[in-house]
Design a protein around this motif. Structure first.
Motif, PDB file in Angstrom:
ATOM      1  N   GLU A  48      -2.908   2.412  -3.765  1.00  0.00           N
ATOM      2  CA  GLU A  48      -3.306   3.780  -2.728  1.00  0.00           C
ATOM      3  C   GLU A  48      -4.411   2.800  -2.475  1.00  0.00           C
ATOM      4  OE1 GLU A  48      -4.185   6.863  -5.860  1.00  0.00           O
ATOM      5  OE2 GLU A  48      -1.635   7.397  -5.632  1.00  0.00           O
ATOM      6  N   THR A  49      -4.316   3.325  -1.739  1.00  0.00           N
ATOM      7  CA  THR A  49      -5.589   3.195  -0.348  1.00  0.00           C
ATOM      8  C   THR A  49      -6.982   2.395  -1.097  1.00  0.00           C
ATOM      9  OG1 THR A  49      -4.313   4.358   1.705  1.00  0.00           O
ATOM     10  CG2 THR A  49      -6.446   3.187   2.058  1.00  0.00           C
ATOM     11  N   ASN A 106       0.720  -1.065   0.078  1.00  0.00           N
ATOM     12  CA  ASN A 106      -0.431  -0.290  -0.059  1.00  0.00           C
ATOM     13  C   ASN A 106       1.183   1.371  -0.393  1.00  0.00           C
ATOM     14  OD1 ASN A 106      -2.009   1.500   0.361  1.00  0.00           O
ATOM     15  ND2 ASN A 106      -2.789   1.334   2.295  1.00  0.00           N
TER      16      ASN A 106
END
Length: 161
Positions: free
Chosen positions: A148-149, A66
């Motif tokens: 990405e988150t 992440n």
């Protein structure tokens, strides 16, 4: 005096003409068959290239921790479309999942290859604008893959000119 009907000449010319016409039809049929087979081979090759590209992109982006990023060099197929389908069902192959697709048509109605993801996938150009559905005119292209988150981002790194 010149004879009006030369039976001997007709006996030679008519069968020769028929043979020539049959030969032309056969040659045209063989040319059509060769073109159809070559076209089928090219389409299958492009579909395999698209499948391989999506597998490689998927493999790389899923392995990223992440917040991390990596680059990917896209080399084939040319004149296909990247399509992110973040709503399940937009493409028949993605009835129940979010997908990244490579399609031979902009609406993914014909030859397409899709890969399902468990997170949103966004395809962007070098300026950060939506790149989904844009035809890939020039290859090779370099993409930055980001985990990405809120999802995966696949962004064009540099534009070829």
């Amino acid at each position: 005096m010149i004879p009006i009907g030369n039976k001997k000449g007709e006996e030679i010319v008519l069968p020769a003409t028929a043979q020539i016409l049959i030969a032309i039809v056969c040659i045209a049929g063989l040319v059509y068959l060769a073109v159809a087979m070559f076209s089928s081979f090219i389409n299958n090759t492009e579909k395999e290239q698209a499948k391989s590209a999506l597998e490689e992109i998927s493999s790389k982006v899923i392995k990223l921790p992440n917040g991390a990023s990596d680059s990917y060099l896209y080399i084939a197929p040319k004149k296909w479309y990247f399509k992110d389908t973040n709503v399940p069902g937009l493409v028949p192959e993605c009835k129940e999942s979010i997908c990244l697709c490579l399609c031979s048509e902009s609406d993914c109605s014909k030859s397409n290859v899709c890969k399902g993801f468990d997170k949103v996938v966004i395809v962007k150009d070098a300026q950060g604008n939506d790149f989904s559905g844009v035809k890939i005119e020039e290859i090779p292209l370099t993409f930055t893959l980001k985990n990405e988150t809120d999802g995966f981002v696949i962004q064009l790194k540099t534009e070829n000119k």
